[in-house]
Motif scaffolding. Structure first.
Motif, PDB file in Angstrom:
ATOM      1  N   PHE A 151      12.593  14.222 -10.690  1.00 28.75           N
ATOM      2  CA  PHE A 151      13.627  14.262 -11.734  1.00 28.75           C
ATOM      3  C   PHE A 151      13.053  14.786 -13.052  1.00 28.75           C
ATOM      4  CE2 PHE A 151      14.747  10.788  -8.800  1.00 28.75           C
ATOM      5  CZ  PHE A 151      15.926  11.322  -8.303  1.00 28.75           C
ATOM      6  N   LEU A 152      11.805  14.406 -13.341  1.00 27.08           N
ATOM      7  CA  LEU A 152      11.161  14.920 -14.549  1.00 27.08           C
ATOM      8  C   LEU A 152      10.909  16.418 -14.435  1.00 27.08           C
ATOM      9  CD1 LEU A 152       8.519  12.227 -15.634  1.00 27.08           C
ATOM     10  CD2 LEU A 152      10.701  12.773 -16.687  1.00 27.08           C
ATOM     11  N   TRP A 153      10.480  16.860 -13.264  1.00 21.68           N
ATOM     12  CA  TRP A 153      10.277  18.298 -13.054  1.00 21.68           C
ATOM     13  C   TRP A 153      11.593  19.061 -13.225  1.00 21.68           C
ATOM     14  CZ3 TRP A 153       5.852  20.813 -13.030  1.00 21.68           C
ATOM     15  CH2 TRP A 153       4.667  20.149 -12.667  1.00 21.68           C
ATOM     16  N   ASN A 154      12.655  18.518 -12.649  1.00 20.72           N
ATOM     17  CA  ASN A 154      13.969  19.157 -12.786  1.00 20.72           C
ATOM     18  C   ASN A 154      14.399  19.250 -14.256  1.00 20.72           C
ATOM     19  OD1 ASN A 154      14.277  19.621 -10.085  1.00 20.72           O
ATOM     20  ND2 ASN A 154      15.645  17.889  -9.718  1.00 20.72           N
ATOM     21  N   THR A 155      14.121  18.203 -14.999  1.00 21.49           N
ATOM     22  CA  THR A 155      14.476  18.187 -16.416  1.00 21.49           C
ATOM     23  C   THR A 155      13.721  19.272 -17.180  1.00 21.49           C
ATOM     24  OG1 THR A 155      15.026  15.831 -16.386  1.00 21.49           O
ATOM     25  CG2 THR A 155      14.471  16.794 -18.525  1.00 21.49           C
ATOM     26  N   PHE A 179      19.560  20.164  -7.567  1.00 19.76           N
ATOM     27  CA  PHE A 179      19.626  20.306  -9.024  1.00 19.76           C
ATOM     28  C   PHE A 179      18.535  21.245  -9.555  1.00 19.76           C
ATOM     29  CE2 PHE A 179      21.537  16.178  -8.121  1.00 19.76           C
ATOM     30  CZ  PHE A 179      22.733  16.289  -8.816  1.00 19.76           C
ATOM     31  N   THR A 180      17.567  21.566  -8.700  1.00 17.98           N
ATOM     32  CA  THR A 180      16.484  22.462  -9.123  1.00 17.98           C
ATOM     33  C   THR A 180      16.906  23.919  -9.007  1.00 17.98           C
ATOM     34  OG1 THR A 180      14.979  20.865  -8.070  1.00 17.98           O
ATOM     35  CG2 THR A 180      14.023  22.923  -8.891  1.00 17.98           C
ATOM     36  N   PHE A 181      17.421  24.279  -7.836  1.00 18.81           N
ATOM     37  CA  PHE A 181      17.683  25.682  -7.531  1.00 18.81           C
ATOM     38  C   PHE A 181      18.652  26.373  -8.506  1.00 18.81           C
ATOM     39  CE2 PHE A 181      16.098  24.720  -3.142  1.00 18.81           C
ATOM     40  CZ  PHE A 181      15.078  25.674  -3.146  1.00 18.81           C
ATOM     41  N   PRO A 182      19.770  25.742  -8.895  1.00 16.74           N
ATOM     42  CA  PRO A 182      20.685  26.466  -9.776  1.00 16.74           C
ATOM     43  C   PRO A 182      20.024  26.958 -11.058  1.00 16.74           C
ATOM     44  CG  PRO A 182      21.776  24.538  -8.865  1.00 16.74           C
ATOM     45  CD  PRO A 182      20.340  24.448  -8.464  1.00 16.74           C
ATOM     46  N   LYS A 234      12.932  35.362  -2.545  1.00 15.72           N
ATOM     47  CA  LYS A 234      12.056  34.296  -2.046  1.00 15.72           C
ATOM     48  C   LYS A 234      12.726  32.930  -2.197  1.00 15.72           C
ATOM     49  CE  LYS A 234       7.704  36.729  -3.030  1.00 15.72           C
ATOM     50  NZ  LYS A 234       6.449  36.721  -3.827  1.00 15.72           N
ATOM     51  N   LEU A 235      13.378  32.744  -3.342  1.00 15.57           N
ATOM     52  CA  LEU A 235      14.074  31.471  -3.578  1.00 15.57           C
ATOM     53  C   LEU A 235      15.230  31.294  -2.595  1.00 15.57           C
ATOM     54  CD1 LEU A 235      14.090  31.452  -7.472  1.00 15.57           C
ATOM     55  CD2 LEU A 235      12.882  29.844  -6.007  1.00 15.57           C
ATOM     56  N   HIS A 236      15.910  32.405  -2.289  1.00 13.05           N
ATOM     57  CA  HIS A 236      17.027  32.328  -1.328  1.00 13.05           C
ATOM     58  C   HIS A 236      16.513  31.860   0.034  1.00 13.05           C
ATOM     59  CE1 HIS A 236      20.928  34.367   0.309  1.00 13.05           C
ATOM     60  NE2 HIS A 236      20.804  33.113   0.692  1.00 13.05           N
ATOM     61  N   SER A 237      15.342  32.364   0.451  1.00 13.19           N
ATOM     62  CA  SER A 237      14.789  31.934   1.739  1.00 13.19           C
ATOM     63  C   SER A 237      14.431  30.452   1.703  1.00 13.19           C
ATOM     64  CB  SER A 237      13.558  32.772   2.090  1.00 13.19           C
ATOM     65  OG  SER A 237      12.492  32.524   1.183  1.00 13.19           O
ATOM     66  N   GLN A 238      13.947  29.967   0.536  1.00 10.98           N
ATOM     67  CA  GLN A 238      13.642  28.544   0.405  1.00 10.98           C
ATOM     68  C   GLN A 238      14.921  27.701   0.452  1.00 10.98           C
ATOM     69  OE1 GLN A 238      11.191  27.783  -3.049  1.00 10.98           O
ATOM     70  NE2 GLN A 238       9.802  29.478  -2.567  1.00 10.98           N
ATOM     71  N   VAL A 239      15.985  28.237  -0.127  1.00 13.01           N
ATOM     72  CA  VAL A 239      17.282  27.547  -0.090  1.00 13.01           C
ATOM     73  C   VAL A 239      17.713  27.315   1.353  1.00 13.01           C
ATOM     74  CG1 VAL A 239      19.759  27.856  -0.524  1.00 13.01           C
ATOM     75  CG2 VAL A 239      18.107  28.320  -2.353  1.00 13.01           C
ATOM     76  N   VAL A 240      17.566  28.362   2.182  1.00 12.56           N
ATOM     77  CA  VAL A 240      17.964  28.261   3.586  1.00 12.56           C
ATOM     78  C   VAL A 240      17.057  27.288   4.340  1.00 12.56           C
ATOM     79  CG1 VAL A 240      18.221  29.545   5.745  1.00 12.56           C
ATOM     80  CG2 VAL A 240      18.934  30.590   3.576  1.00 12.56           C
ATOM     81  N   LYS A 241      15.731  27.417   4.144  1.00 15.07           N
ATOM     82  CA  LYS A 241      14.776  26.569   4.858  1.00 15.07           C
ATOM     83  C   LYS A 241      14.960  25.092   4.525  1.00 15.07           C
ATOM     84  CE  LYS A 241      11.131  30.079   5.224  1.00 15.07           C
ATOM     85  NZ  LYS A 241       9.790  30.501   4.725  1.00 15.07           N
ATOM     86  N   LEU A 242      15.288  24.798   3.275  1.00  8.62           N
ATOM     87  CA  LEU A 242      15.389  23.399   2.851  1.00  8.62           C
ATOM     88  C   LEU A 242      16.789  22.823   3.020  1.00  8.62           C
ATOM     89  CD1 LEU A 242      13.164  23.636  -0.360  1.00  8.62           C
ATOM     90  CD2 LEU A 242      12.589  22.527   1.813  1.00  8.62           C
ATOM     91  N   GLY A 243      17.702  23.626   3.608  1.00 13.65           N
ATOM     92  CA  GLY A 243      19.016  23.090   3.965  1.00 13.65           C
ATOM     93  C   GLY A 243      20.042  23.048   2.853  1.00 13.65           C
ATOM     94  N   THR A 257      26.526  29.438  -5.751  1.00 15.66           N
ATOM     95  CA  THR A 257      27.107  30.082  -6.934  1.00 15.66           C
ATOM     96  C   THR A 257      26.017  30.737  -7.766  1.00 15.66           C
ATOM     97  OG1 THR A 257      28.967  28.530  -7.019  1.00 15.66           O
ATOM     98  CG2 THR A 257      28.409  29.683  -9.064  1.00 15.66           C
ATOM     99  N   SER A 258      24.880  30.062  -7.873  1.00 18.04           N
ATOM    100  CA  SER A 258      23.752  30.640  -8.608  1.00 18.04           C
ATOM    101  C   SER A 258      23.208  31.877  -7.898  1.00 18.04           C
ATOM    102  CB  SER A 258      22.645  29.598  -8.772  1.00 18.04           C
ATOM    103  OG  SER A 258      23.104  28.491  -9.520  1.00 18.04           O
TER     104      SER A 258
END
Length: 618
Positions: free
Chosen positions: A80-84, A115-118, A135-144, A153-154
């Motif tokens: 949560f701190l990292w996301n912030t 909450f991180t990806f957007p 690269k981020l899109h591939s991580q989005v898919v891998k992490l569900g 949307t992002s």
């Protein structure tokens, strides 16, 4: 055990008190640091929940040094701190830092959440870092997270901003539960690519529309050269009970500026509190631009003076407006004030100054400003700056120098630059160089019928009949048609449109009657229709039987029969005003005693008492 999981802890009450303090706004960073010191004093400086509140509040003051210090002193930061941190850095436009923070988070072994990806995707989009986005899109898919509407949307925004609209559409189509934000994201991308038809289809299909989606469409129409559609949608938005926000207002004012609709622009601006224009430089700049492009520089200057925090864009808008309207000494004076206040000029500043020099024929001053920009300020000239210089030299008759400048440019000259040289050829009757320039223009713009028409006319003037016929035949084979002259005039808040020879207006009979009356008065004053411009003008309107019904003359005649004797007639034309119309309107202003302002693609022409503000130099 965390303090908030142990209500029996003696520090629980104090922790709740500090939590409540975080939920209130802080007036200064000093206050925030005071609360932080309390956390340290009672031993809660490693409590992640409270630290999260502290970091969020610190970003309000945009002090990244203090925020980073707090974060790096945290022994065991959670996700949560990292996301912030990522979210906060994006919120203050520190996009590279946000991406670096995300990379550190991954190195520390933390998995991103929904909450991180957007936010990290937003940072990529703003930096146009398409490779990292993939690269981020591939991580989005891998992490569900491929079904998460906010993440997708992002991704839509990322692909659209980077120019990959088809990929953006694929992601958008795969979103199971589309919301207003995702729909607005794809509409934004379509508008950026100029596909307003598809954007409108999606917009009309939206079940829910918010002010952002309305504003996106209005700005899309305005930025894609569809001002009438922008204003129609603006009125439609008002009919739905929505008050315009900053972006909708900027779009509406931009559309009014393009149409020269001063009354409509003033009415639109009255829908917002006037103070908003003085505290918001974006709004203020749009209002300055609207007044300037409607030929009302006095009001534009009043708005300029009222803006409290003038950024460089505001200064540039005022300089460009003054130059556009022919107030060249005033433009130079504002530039002097800009330097006095320590605002560093940029390339756009010098585009405005060089345009002013061009309109006034100030060759030496133009050379000086170009040298200041390049040699003193080390600003690399763009094709716009070279275009201004070519225009300046060409109008002054220095055609060889202008041609040599084009040859020396570090980039390939575009159609605008060659067109500037052609304008000089027209002005100084150099048919030989004009033929060379037009061949270049035909290569650059094979779809532009105007270039073919001019080249054919040049051949005809040189008695090269076979070449002229070949050009005309080529136009026929390609199904090319000439761009028709179109003029707009606003009367009582309504914009009226006229084409050459137009008879569709309800008051056509009265308009042509007025033109017939004016023709008699003009001829009595010594006016003779000028057909010599046929060799160089873009439209093939220059035969005498067409001269009397050019779109700008129709608009002026309509203005004369539809407005009071003291009102200024304001006309906007989509092409360069023709030489014959320029001569005729000068005399009309003298015969009628009316001030007539015509804005064409080159500049403003303020006709009064038989003269024009351009001094016949345009």
């Amino acid at each position: 055990m965390g303090i908030f999981t142990n209500p029996s802890s003696p520090s629980f009450t104090r922790a709740l008190h500090i939590k409540d303090r975080f939920l209130q706004s802080f007036d200064s960073l000093k206050q925030l640091k005071h609360v932080h010191s309390q956390l340290i004093r009672i031993g809660l400086d490693q409590e992640n929940y409270l630290l999260n509140l502290l970091l969020r509040s610190s970003f309000d003051f945009k002090d990244t040094h203090y925020t980073r210090l707090v974060f790096h002193q945290t022994h065991e930061p959670n996700v949560f701190l990292w996301n912030t941190m990522v979210r906060g850095l994006v919120s203050i436009d520190c996009f590279k830092d946000a991406i670096a923070s995300y990379a550190s988070m991954r190195r520390e072994g933390f998995s991103p959440t929904g909450f991180t990806f957007p936010f990290v995707l937003k940072a990529c989009a703003r930096l146009l870092d398409f490779r990292l986005g993939l690269k981020l899109h591939s991580q989005v898919v891998k992490l569900g997270f491929s079904c998460d509407v906010f993440v997708n949307t992002s991704l839509v925004s990322l692909y659209a901003k980077c120019g990959y609209i088809e990929d953006a559409l694929k992601v958008f189509d795969d979103i199971p539960n589309k919301n207003v934000v995702s729909c607005t994201a794809i509409i934004t991308g379509l508008a950026k690519c100029g596909n307003m038809e598809r954007a409108r289809l999606l917009f009309d299909e939206m079940g829910e529309k918010d002010i952002v989606s309305w504003s996106t469409m209005i700005q899309g129409y305005a930025s894609n050269g569809l001002p009438k559609q922008a204003l129609e949608l603006f009125h439609n938005m008002l009919d739905h009970g929505l008050k315009p926000d900053c972006y909708a207002m900027v779009g509406a004012l931009s559309a009014c500026a393009r149409l020269g609709a001063l009354e409509l622009g003033e009415w639109a601006s009255s829908l917002m509190n006037i103070d908003e224009f003085s505290i918001n430089p974006v709004l203020g700049t749009a209002l300055i631009d609207m007044y300037a492009k409607c030929g009302s520089m006095t009001k534009a200057y009043d708005v300029f003076k009222g803006i409290r925090a003038k950024d460089r864009v505001v200064w540039n808008a005022e300089i460009s407006g003054l130059a556009m309207n022919g107030h060249i000494p005033a433009a130079f004076a504002v530039f002097g004030q800009m330097q006095k206040y320590g605002i560093p000029p940029d390339g756009n500043t010098f585009v405005g100054l060089l345009c002013g020099c061009t309109h006034a024929g100030l060759v030496n001053e133009g050379r000086q400003y170009f040298n200041i920009m390049v040699r003193i300020l080390s600003l690399a000239p763009t094709i716009e700056h070279y275009g201004c210089m070519v225009d300046l030299l060409s109008r002054a008759g220095l055609l060889d120098e202008a041609h040599q400048l084009i040859k020396s440019m570090p980039m390939e000259a575009n159609a605008v630059v060659w067109g500037s040289l052609l304008g000089g050829c027209r002005l100084h009757r150099d048919t030989q160089l004009a033929e060379h320039v037009l061949k270049k223009l035909v290569e650059l713009e094979p779809w532009n019928a105007g270039n073919y028409v001019q080249l054919s006319n040049i051949y005809s003037a040189s008695h090269k009949w076979d070449d002229a016929e070949n050009v005309r035949s080529l136009m026929g084979e390609r199904g090319m048609t000439k761009l028709r002259g179109c003029s707009w005039i606003e009367v009582c808040g309504i914009v009226h449109e006229f084409l050459v020879g137009d008879t569709s207006h309800p008051l056509s009979e009265g308009i042509y009657s007025k033109l017939s009356e004016l023709d008699k008065d003009l001829r009595a004053a010594g006016y003779v229709p000028t057909t010599e411009y046929v060799l160089f003008d873009i439209e093939d309107e220059e035969k005498e039987h067409f001269l009397g019904c050019h779109s700008e003359k129709l608009a002026v005649a309509f203005g004369l029969i539809s407005t009071g004797p003291a009102e200024v007639i304001r006309v906007v034309k989509n092409l360069r005003v023709c030489g014959d119309c320029h001569e005729a309107i000068k005399l009309i202003s003298k015969i009628t005693g009316r001030e007539i302002i015509v804005r064409d693609t080159n500049r403003f022409h303020c006709f009064s008492g038989g003269t024009c503000s351009c001094k016949d130099y345009w």
